[in-house]
Design a protein around this motif. Structure first.
Motif, mmCIF file in Angstrom:
data_model
loop_
_atom_site.group_PDB
_atom_site.id
_atom_site.type_symbol
_atom_site.label_atom_id
_atom_site.label_comp_id
_atom_site.label_asym_id
_atom_site.label_seq_id
_atom_site.Cartn_x
_atom_site.Cartn_y
_atom_site.Cartn_z
ATOM 1 N N ASN A 8 -8.405 0.408 -4.266
ATOM 2 C CA ASN A 8 -8.576 0.446 -2.816
ATOM 3 C C ASN A 8 -8.086 -0.856 -2.198
ATOM 4 O OD1 ASN A 8 -9.495 0.524 -0.173
ATOM 5 N ND2 ASN A 8 -11.398 1.555 -0.710
ATOM 6 N N PRO A 9 -6.979 -0.818 -1.443
ATOM 7 C CA PRO A 9 -6.467 -2.052 -0.842
ATOM 8 C C PRO A 9 -7.383 -2.621 0.233
ATOM 9 C CG PRO A 9 -5.209 -0.155 -0.085
ATOM 10 C CD PRO A 9 -6.151 0.335 -1.137
ATOM 11 N N ASN A 10 -8.337 -1.825 0.724
ATOM 12 C CA ASN A 10 -9.272 -2.299 1.748
ATOM 13 C C ASN A 10 -10.537 -2.916 1.160
ATOM 14 O OD1 ASN A 10 -7.607 -1.317 3.880
ATOM 15 N ND2 ASN A 10 -8.323 0.738 3.378
ATOM 16 N N ASP A 11 -10.646 -2.946 -0.183
ATOM 17 C CA ASP A 11 -11.833 -3.498 -0.838
ATOM 18 C C ASP A 11 -11.417 -4.317 -2.056
ATOM 19 O OD1 ASP A 11 -14.418 -4.095 -1.608
ATOM 20 O OD2 ASP A 11 -14.818 -2.116 -2.451
ATOM 21 N N ASN A 12 -10.627 -5.355 -1.822
ATOM 22 C CA ASN A 12 -10.228 -6.288 -2.885
ATOM 23 C C ASN A 12 -9.534 -5.578 -4.056
ATOM 24 O OD1 ASN A 12 -10.058 -8.946 -3.854
ATOM 25 N ND2 ASN A 12 -11.840 -8.648 -5.159
ATOM 26 N N PRO A 21 -7.182 9.042 0.050
ATOM 27 C CA PRO A 21 -7.020 7.690 0.577
ATOM 28 C C PRO A 21 -5.744 7.007 0.081
ATOM 29 C CG PRO A 21 -9.203 7.990 -0.373
ATOM 30 C CD PRO A 21 -8.401 9.184 -0.746
ATOM 31 N N ALA A 22 -5.320 6.018 0.853
ATOM 32 C CA ALA A 22 -4.192 5.182 0.442
ATOM 33 C C ALA A 22 -4.607 4.328 -0.745
ATOM 34 C CB ALA A 22 -3.744 4.293 1.596
ATOM 35 N N TYR A 23 -3.654 3.958 -1.572
ATOM 36 C CA TYR A 23 -3.920 3.125 -2.733
ATOM 37 C C TYR A 23 -2.831 2.077 -2.824
ATOM 38 C CZ TYR A 23 -0.222 5.838 -4.917
ATOM 39 O OH TYR A 23 0.984 6.420 -5.189
ATOM 40 N N SER A 24 -3.002 1.117 -3.721
ATOM 41 C CA SER A 24 -2.032 0.038 -3.838
ATOM 42 C C SER A 24 -1.127 0.228 -5.050
ATOM 43 C CB SER A 24 -2.752 -1.307 -3.920
ATOM 44 O OG SER A 24 -1.818 -2.347 -4.034
ATOM 45 N N THR A 73 0.843 -1.184 0.000
ATOM 46 C CA THR A 73 0.000 0.000 0.000
ATOM 47 C C THR A 73 0.884 1.242 0.000
ATOM 48 O OG1 THR A 73 -1.720 -1.162 1.201
ATOM 49 C CG2 THR A 73 -1.803 1.233 1.230
ATOM 50 N N ASN A 74 0.563 2.173 -0.874
ATOM 51 C CA ASN A 74 1.289 3.435 -0.934
ATOM 52 C C ASN A 74 0.684 4.433 0.033
ATOM 53 O OD1 ASN A 74 3.273 3.012 -3.092
ATOM 54 N ND2 ASN A 74 1.448 2.602 -4.303
ATOM 55 N N ASN A 75 1.511 5.336 0.483
ATOM 56 C CA ASN A 75 1.036 6.366 1.396
ATOM 57 C C ASN A 75 0.004 7.236 0.704
ATOM 58 O OD1 ASN A 75 2.749 5.577 3.475
ATOM 59 N ND2 ASN A 75 4.421 6.810 2.679
ATOM 60 N N PRO A 76 -0.949 7.755 1.476
ATOM 61 C CA PRO A 76 -1.939 8.656 0.890
ATOM 62 C C PRO A 76 -1.283 9.955 0.429
ATOM 63 C CG PRO A 76 -2.452 8.147 3.196
ATOM 64 C CD PRO A 76 -1.165 7.495 2.871
ATOM 65 N N TYR A 77 -1.923 10.597 -0.532
ATOM 66 C CA TYR A 77 -1.473 11.907 -0.990
ATOM 67 C C TYR A 77 -1.925 12.977 -0.009
ATOM 68 C CZ TYR A 77 -0.686 10.086 -5.738
ATOM 69 O OH TYR A 77 -0.244 9.398 -6.833
ATOM 70 N N ASN A 78 -1.052 13.920 0.286
ATOM 71 C CA ASN A 78 -1.432 15.127 1.006
ATOM 72 C C ASN A 78 -1.603 16.219 -0.036
ATOM 73 O OD1 ASN A 78 -1.315 14.112 3.693
ATOM 74 N ND2 ASN A 78 0.903 14.080 3.485
ATOM 75 N N VAL A 79 -2.753 16.899 0.007
ATOM 76 C CA VAL A 79 -3.120 17.841 -1.049
ATOM 77 C C VAL A 79 -3.302 19.238 -0.461
ATOM 78 C CG1 VAL A 79 -4.870 18.396 -2.771
ATOM 79 C CG2 VAL A 79 -4.265 16.018 -2.341
#
Length: 130
Positions: free
Chosen positions: A43-47, A22-25, A1-7
């Motif tokens: 989304n790494p939290n939803d398959n 959100p974090a992404y893969s 999982t990659n770190n979320p973006y700060n915008v």
């Protein structure tokens, strides 16, 4: 999982709030339109399904679409933001069609297109340049 973006969104007259996406893969795309920011990611939290999130410039989530597509059954063909229009096209290569999503602040529509081998269909021409 990659770190979320700060915008942080900055205009010529205003600095908007900082916010975190959100974090992404393995996949993420960020597009900025006239009045929103669209973030497409797996989304790494939803398959690892692809999500389409629409934020206002203060970081408020105004719409979120959870798709059934992921890197096992499809790929993201195109992601566009033009003025106040936001679109994502998925290539469902397992089932042989493209699925086009159009997203607004409060709704989304999608259309599945089969036998698509160029950028026009009956009575429509998909044009992202206006």
């Amino acid at each position: 999982t990659n770190n979320p973006y700060n915008v942080k969104v900055i205009s010529s007259t205003h600095i908007f709030n900082n916010f975190t996406l959100p974090a992404y893969s393995n996949y993420s795309e960020l597009r900025i339109g006239l009045d929103n920011i669209m973030f497409v990611y797996d989304n790494p939290n939803d398959n690892y399904n692809y999500y389409i999130d629409l934020y206002d410039f203060d970081g408020n989530l105004v719409n979120s679409v959870a798709t059934t597509y992921n890197s096992n059954n499809s790929n993201v063909q195109d992601v566009r933001a033009n003025k106040n229009r936001y679109g994502v096209i998925f290539n469902d290569y397992q089932n042989g069609f493209y699925d086009c999503y159009l997203i607004t602040d409060n709704t989304y529509k999608n259309a599945k297109l089969t036998n698509w081998n160029y950028w026009n269909v009956n009575n429509d021409y998909i044009n992202w340049n206006d």
